[in-house]
Design a protein around this motif. Sequence first.
Motif, PDB file in Angstrom:
ATOM      1  N   LEU A 108       0.828  -1.197   0.000  1.00  0.00           N
ATOM      2  CA  LEU A 108       0.000   0.000   0.000  1.00  0.00           C
ATOM      3  C   LEU A 108       0.868   1.254   0.000  1.00  0.00           C
ATOM      4  CD1 LEU A 108      -2.715   1.530   0.319  1.00  0.00           C
ATOM      5  CD2 LEU A 108      -2.458   1.201   2.795  1.00  0.00           C
ATOM      6  N   LEU A 109       1.878   1.263   0.861  1.00  0.00           N
ATOM      7  CA  LEU A 109       2.769   2.421   0.927  1.00  0.00           C
ATOM      8  C   LEU A 109       3.502   2.632  -0.394  1.00  0.00           C
ATOM      9  CD1 LEU A 109       4.286   2.322   4.504  1.00  0.00           C
ATOM     10  CD2 LEU A 109       3.087   4.215   3.437  1.00  0.00           C
ATOM     11  N   GLN A 110       3.925   1.554  -1.028  1.00  0.00           N
ATOM     12  CA  GLN A 110       4.631   1.686  -2.297  1.00  0.00           C
ATOM     13  C   GLN A 110       3.728   2.286  -3.368  1.00  0.00           C
ATOM     14  OE1 GLN A 110       7.996   1.259  -2.762  1.00  0.00           O
ATOM     15  NE2 GLN A 110       7.478   2.351  -4.632  1.00  0.00           N
ATOM     16  N   CYS A 111       2.464   1.865  -3.402  1.00  0.00           N
ATOM     17  CA  CYS A 111       1.508   2.439  -4.358  1.00  0.00           C
ATOM     18  C   CYS A 111       1.340   3.937  -4.111  1.00  0.00           C
ATOM     19  CB  CYS A 111       0.155   1.744  -4.244  1.00  0.00           C
ATOM     20  SG  CYS A 111       0.137   0.074  -4.890  1.00  0.00           S
ATOM     21  N   LEU A 112       1.227   4.322  -2.845  1.00  0.00           N
ATOM     22  CA  LEU A 112       1.065   5.740  -2.518  1.00  0.00           C
ATOM     23  C   LEU A 112       2.326   6.539  -2.824  1.00  0.00           C
ATOM     24  CD1 LEU A 112      -0.966   5.426   0.791  1.00  0.00           C
ATOM     25  CD2 LEU A 112      -1.786   6.250  -1.430  1.00  0.00           C
ATOM     26  N   ARG A 113       3.497   5.938  -2.591  1.00  0.00           N
ATOM     27  CA  ARG A 113       4.755   6.631  -2.926  1.00  0.00           C
ATOM     28  C   ARG A 113       4.858   6.833  -4.438  1.00  0.00           C
ATOM     29  NH1 ARG A 113       7.432   2.751   0.868  1.00  0.00           N
ATOM     30  NH2 ARG A 113       7.495   3.842   2.855  1.00  0.00           N
ATOM     31  N   ASP A 114       4.469   5.794  -5.202  1.00  0.00           N
ATOM     32  CA  ASP A 114       4.486   5.910  -6.666  1.00  0.00           C
ATOM     33  C   ASP A 114       3.559   7.024  -7.128  1.00  0.00           C
ATOM     34  OD1 ASP A 114       6.276   3.800  -6.715  1.00  0.00           O
ATOM     35  OD2 ASP A 114       4.788   2.312  -7.370  1.00  0.00           O
ATOM     36  N   LEU A 115       2.376   7.097  -6.500  1.00  0.00           N
ATOM     37  CA  LEU A 115       1.426   8.161  -6.827  1.00  0.00           C
ATOM     38  C   LEU A 115       2.024   9.518  -6.504  1.00  0.00           C
ATOM     39  CD1 LEU A 115      -1.472   8.900  -7.729  1.00  0.00           C
ATOM     40  CD2 LEU A 115      -2.129   8.698  -5.325  1.00  0.00           C
ATOM     41  N   LEU A 139      -0.110  17.636   0.315  1.00  0.00           N
ATOM     42  CA  LEU A 139      -1.232  17.074   1.063  1.00  0.00           C
ATOM     43  C   LEU A 139      -1.110  15.554   1.157  1.00  0.00           C
ATOM     44  CD1 LEU A 139      -3.918  17.773   2.458  1.00  0.00           C
ATOM     45  CD2 LEU A 139      -5.042  17.370   0.256  1.00  0.00           C
ATOM     46  N   LEU A 140      -0.766  14.923   0.050  1.00  0.00           N
ATOM     47  CA  LEU A 140      -0.577  13.469   0.041  1.00  0.00           C
ATOM     48  C   LEU A 140       0.540  13.068   1.001  1.00  0.00           C
ATOM     49  CD1 LEU A 140      -1.341  10.749  -1.316  1.00  0.00           C
ATOM     50  CD2 LEU A 140       0.421  11.239  -3.017  1.00  0.00           C
ATOM     51  N   GLN A 141       1.627  13.844   0.997  1.00  0.00           N
ATOM     52  CA  GLN A 141       2.768  13.539   1.854  1.00  0.00           C
ATOM     53  C   GLN A 141       2.414  13.702   3.333  1.00  0.00           C
ATOM     54  OE1 GLN A 141       5.903  12.424   1.007  1.00  0.00           O
ATOM     55  NE2 GLN A 141       6.427  12.345   3.167  1.00  0.00           N
ATOM     56  N   THR A 142       1.842  14.846   3.712  1.00  0.00           N
ATOM     57  CA  THR A 142       1.618  15.132   5.134  1.00  0.00           C
ATOM     58  C   THR A 142       0.400  14.427   5.716  1.00  0.00           C
ATOM     59  OG1 THR A 142       0.383  17.138   4.622  1.00  0.00           O
ATOM     60  CG2 THR A 142       2.749  17.380   5.027  1.00  0.00           C
ATOM     61  N   GLU A 143      -0.634  14.278   4.921  1.00  0.00           N
ATOM     62  CA  GLU A 143      -1.877  13.729   5.452  1.00  0.00           C
ATOM     63  C   GLU A 143      -2.016  12.224   5.269  1.00  0.00           C
ATOM     64  OE1 GLU A 143      -4.023  15.504   7.319  1.00  0.00           O
ATOM     65  OE2 GLU A 143      -2.593  17.151   7.076  1.00  0.00           O
ATOM     66  N   LEU A 144      -1.254  11.647   4.360  1.00  0.00           N
ATOM     67  CA  LEU A 144      -1.426  10.228   4.100  1.00  0.00           C
ATOM     68  C   LEU A 144      -0.128   9.443   4.262  1.00  0.00           C
ATOM     69  CD1 LEU A 144      -3.791   8.418   3.392  1.00  0.00           C
ATOM     70  CD2 LEU A 144      -3.240   8.721   0.990  1.00  0.00           C
ATOM     71  N   LEU A 145       0.901   9.846   3.511  1.00  0.00           N
ATOM     72  CA  LEU A 145       2.139   9.066   3.527  1.00  0.00           C
ATOM     73  C   LEU A 145       2.818   9.051   4.894  1.00  0.00           C
ATOM     74  CD1 LEU A 145       3.852   9.726   0.094  1.00  0.00           C
ATOM     75  CD2 LEU A 145       3.170   7.534   1.054  1.00  0.00           C
ATOM     76  N   GLU A 146       3.025  10.208   5.482  1.00  0.00           N
ATOM     77  CA  GLU A 146       3.737  10.249   6.763  1.00  0.00           C
ATOM     78  C   GLU A 146       3.009   9.469   7.861  1.00  0.00           C
ATOM     79  OE1 GLU A 146       4.581  14.381   7.488  1.00  0.00           O
ATOM     80  OE2 GLU A 146       6.026  14.480   5.834  1.00  0.00           O
ATOM     81  N   PRO A 147       1.682   9.666   8.044  1.00  0.00           N
ATOM     82  CA  PRO A 147       0.995   8.862   9.070  1.00  0.00           C
ATOM     83  C   PRO A 147       1.017   7.359   8.764  1.00  0.00           C
ATOM     84  CG  PRO A 147      -0.344  10.763   8.491  1.00  0.00           C
ATOM     85  CD  PRO A 147       0.792  10.714   7.514  1.00  0.00           C
ATOM     86  N   LEU A 148       0.885   7.005   7.488  1.00  0.00           N
ATOM     87  CA  LEU A 148       0.908   5.583   7.138  1.00  0.00           C
ATOM     88  C   LEU A 148       2.293   4.974   7.311  1.00  0.00           C
ATOM     89  CD1 LEU A 148      -1.489   5.247   4.083  1.00  0.00           C
ATOM     90  CD2 LEU A 148      -1.784   4.320   6.378  1.00  0.00           C
TER      91      LEU A 148
END
Length: 133
Positions: free
Chosen positions: A15-22, A43-52
Motif C-alpha cells: 500500500l505504501l509503495q503504491c502511494l509513494r508511486d502516486l 497534502l498526500l505527503q503530510t496527510e497520508l504518507l507520513e501517518p501511514l
Amino acid sequence: DTLVAQHFCGLMPELLQCLRDLHDTGGSSGTSSEPTGEGAESLLQTELLEPLEELAGDCATLAQLVGKALVTDHETVINPNFDSVLTDLFQQRRAVEKEVNEAYKAAVNDLGLSGKECRLERCQVSGASSSSS
C-alpha cells in the motif's frame, strides 16, 4: 482479530509503495484531468504518507510480536516458546494429556470396549476432556 491485523500489516508495504508511486508521479496517473501540483503532493505527503509510514512501523512490530507469540495450527494459541514459564506449562500440559490418553486406553482395554463404543473428547468450551459411552 489479531491475525486479521497481522494480515493487514503484511499488506502495508505494498500500500505504501503504491502511494509513494502516486506521490512521485505528482499525484496524477496521467489518464485524468484531476488537479495536480505541489499542493496535492504536499497534502498526500503530510496527510497520508507520513501517518501511514509511522503506522507501517507499528504494524511491523505487531507482525513480529504475533509471529513470535502465536501459533496457528488447528487453533490459535500463545507460542509456548514465547516465554520460559509458558514453555514449562506447555510441557506439563503435554505430560498430563499423555497420562489422560494412556488412562483412557487402559480403561477401554479393561472394559473390553472399542474406540467406537467409548471415546475421549475434548470439550471446545472449557477445554476439559470427557468420555462418552
